[in-house]
Design an enzyme around this catalytic site. Structure first.
Site, PDB file in Angstrom:
ATOM      1  N   ASP A 524       0.866  -1.187   0.000  1.00 42.66           N
ATOM      2  CA  ASP A 524       0.000   0.000   0.000  1.00 42.66           C
ATOM      3  C   ASP A 524       0.899   1.231   0.000  1.00 42.66           C
ATOM      4  OD1 ASP A 524      -1.744   2.081   0.563  1.00 42.66           O
ATOM      5  OD2 ASP A 524      -2.955   0.915   1.967  1.00 42.66           O
ATOM      6  N   HIS A 525       0.868   1.971  -1.115  1.00 42.30           N
ATOM      7  CA  HIS A 525       1.779   3.101  -1.271  1.00 42.30           C
ATOM      8  C   HIS A 525       1.430   4.264  -0.340  1.00 42.30           C
ATOM      9  CE1 HIS A 525       5.136   4.973  -2.950  1.00 42.30           C
ATOM     10  NE2 HIS A 525       4.800   5.077  -4.221  1.00 42.30           N
ATOM     11  N   ARG A 526       0.267   4.234   0.288  1.00 46.53           N
ATOM     12  CA  ARG A 526      -0.072   5.267   1.268  1.00 46.53           C
ATOM     13  C   ARG A 526       0.746   5.089   2.546  1.00 46.53           C
ATOM     14  NH1 ARG A 526      -6.385   4.185   1.666  1.00 46.53           N
ATOM     15  NH2 ARG A 526      -5.456   2.105   1.880  1.00 46.53           N
ATOM     16  N   ILE A 528       3.679   2.625   2.622  1.00 47.75           N
ATOM     17  CA  ILE A 528       5.036   2.156   2.327  1.00 47.75           C
ATOM     18  C   ILE A 528       5.503   2.778   1.013  1.00 47.75           C
ATOM     19  CG2 ILE A 528       6.414   0.103   1.817  1.00 47.75           C
ATOM     20  CD1 ILE A 528       4.171  -1.442   3.441  1.00 47.75           C
TER      21      ILE A 528
END
Length: 552
Positions: A524-526, A528
């Protein structure tokens, strides 16, 4: 001159302050005797309040959201000719049925089913009744009932399924804890139940041939039976708001749906009057509501057309007659596919996925695994067991991967429950190995084998699929190289692994054959970023290359 009468709520048994969820009349409406006036919804049942006499509605006293009890006035009306007779002749007392013209005196009437007169036999006296309850569901509560598999009078064996429950991740049948005859069913499709909820009452027979006495009806059940026997309204009656279904107006056709389905429809903003029921007696099911929503969203309309120059709205799903191109076969989705599909779509659309690919050299690890299996027969140690131990080491080093996003905060978990995707005939499910950090490789191998076997047999308990902090999806037994697994919310990362392969690797002097394992980490780019993901996979690969690093 017309006589004014009050139309009140009849006897509801032990029910009090029952919410009004639908008002079916308005001033000026002509109603027949037993025509429904309002719909009530308790926690266990829905019921329509019938008119005790025919007449023309003068004014309506209650509104949607009001709570009523026995005797509450629903409306006032001008009685039709002959409807204003004495109460004993036209309006029965609350809780009593209207006497038939040819009915015998009460003292000579046959006793009702379940009364002492019919149950007082030697066999019945030796019989006993038990409650069949929902077993332990772990931390799951308010699980929807999607199918009731028994009815009063059915003979059931021990472990026979009584009802089917459906959570977000699995379906399960509730088994009977004893054999006997179903006396009464306490639930229906759409109800939400938890551990200890009574599913049904069971008549245990002390000897063959004993007759089970039906359980007496509750007030709510009796009211429902009376309303079910009442004649249906004709569509000629106008709706209360003067509109048509779909505009928020009340429908003039009775809607048959459970309380759970009514709540579900209200949450989605669906007018049940517009939904065609496919259940018994045209009863509306959860699938009917979901199908209506899908069709509505797919239908092109002005409100869903993209604004000029933006192109931000989705085009409707194409409707194609595939049979015009050749032979076809329709295959229904499995239950697991129906359950997991919406969740996967939600996760894919709402989580900004990024996938990091890497290779791990497991040449020495594979040699050690083969020696270990040759030395012990307690459990067959698979690569998955080593992967779990390696993942736990990486999660300890990088705790953000063992977390969940909760609003503006990150919940860092101090436990390591590792889920793994298990392939079953009905689709993929995710059993969870709890406290993987406290277990050895052999113990993990034994537990994963047991959980996978239960998954294939459809016997996984709900608690065995909950609480995961990180998931591993392994396709090693099938093949492939790399893929992008979808994150299993509310987790923030998932590891995909494919089949290992021997490849030449340059060691600075020569090419050597090494066994490489493809790794695919979706995150999850939010939470990591790419740098953290690269460090995680590099560290994980180093641990798999030399498992002694797990001791550090």
């Amino acid at each position: 001159m017309a006589t004014a009468i009050e139309l009140s709520v009849p006897d509801l048994g032990d029910f009090h302050d029952v919410p009004v969820i639908e008002v079916l009349i308005k001033p000026g409406d002509a109603v027949e005797k037993d025509a429904p006036l309002v719909t009530l919804e308790s926690e266990k049942a829905t019921m329509e309040v019938p008119a005790s006499a025919a007449g023309v509605i003068r004014d309506v006293v209650v509104r949607v959201g009001d709570k009523v009890s026995t005797g509450t006035v629903i409306a006032r009306a001008d009685a039709a000719d002959g409807a204003a007779a004495a109460p004993s002749a036209a309006a029965p007392a609350p809780g009593t049925a209207p006497p038939a013209s040819s009915a015998p005196p009460a003292s000579s009437a046959p006793p009702a089913a379940g009364a002492a007169g019919t149950a007082d036999t030697p066999a019945a006296r030796r019989a006993s009744v038990i409650d069949l309850r929902v077993p332990d569901l772990g931390d799951f509560h308010d699980v929807p009932v999607i199918d009731v598999l028994v009815k009063p009078g059915d003979l059931v064996e021990r472990e026979a399924p009584l009802a089917t429950l459906e959570s977000e991740k699995a379906t399960m049948d509730v088994p009977a804890e004893a054999a006997g005859t179903i006396a009464d069913v306490r639930i229906k499709v759409g109800d939400r139940i938890s551990q200890g909820t009574v599913i049904a009452t069971l008549q245990l027979r002390a000897e063959p041939g004993a007759v089970a006495a039906p359980a007496p009806e509750t007030g709510a059940t009796a009211a429902q039976a009376a309303h079910a026997a009442a004649p249906e309204r004709t569509p000629a009656q106008p709706s209360r708001n003067g509109g048509t279904p779909g505009t928020g107006a009340a429908s003039t056709t009775p809607v048959h749906a459970s309380p759970g389905i009514r709540r579900f429809a209200r949450e989605l903003g669906v007018d049940l009057a517009r939904v065609a029921g496919t259940g018994p007696n045209a009863r509306i099911t959860r699938d009917d509501v979901q199908g209506f929503v899908k069709r509505t969203l797919a239908a092109p309309s002005e409100s869903t057309a993209p604004a000029a120059g933006t192109g931000t709205s989705l085009a409707p799903w194409p409707k194609v007659d595939f049979a015009q191109f050749g032979p076809i076969e329709r295959k229904p989705l499995t239950r697991i596919q129906k359950i997991s599909g919406p969740n996967l779509q939600r996760n894919w659309v709402t989580i900004p996925h990024v996938t990091q690919h890497d290779d791990a050299d497991i040449t020495d690890l594979e040699a050690f695994r083969n020696r270990l299996n040759a030395e012990q027969k307690d459990a067959k140690v698979t690569l998955l067991a080593f992967l779990m131990k390696a993942v736990v080491a990486a999660l300890r080093r990088y705790p953000d991967f063992n977390a969940s996003l909760d609003g503006d905060a990150l919940v860092l978990k101090q436990y390591y429950h590792i889920g793994f995707a298990a392939d079953t005939p009905g689709g993929l499910v995710v059993p969870v190995v709890r406290d993987a950090d406290r277990k050895g490789v052999v113990e993990i191998a034994r537990e994963t084998a047991e959980l996978a076997a239960k998954a294939r047999e459809g016997k996984l308990a709900l608690r065995e699929m909950q609480g995961g902090t990180f998931t591993i999806s392994s396709l090693g037994g099938i093949g492939g190289t790399y893929f992008s697994p979808i994150i299993n919310a509310p987790e923030v990362a998932i590891l995909g692994v494919c089949r290992s392969a021997t490849r030449p690797v340059w060691d600075g002097a020569a090419f050597l054959p090494r066994l490489l394992l493809p790794l695919s980490l979706s995150y999850d780019h939010r939470v990591i970023d790419g740098a953290a993901a690269a460090r995680f996979t590099v560290f994980l690969g180093a641990v798999l290359t030399d498992m002694r690093r797990t001791l550090l």
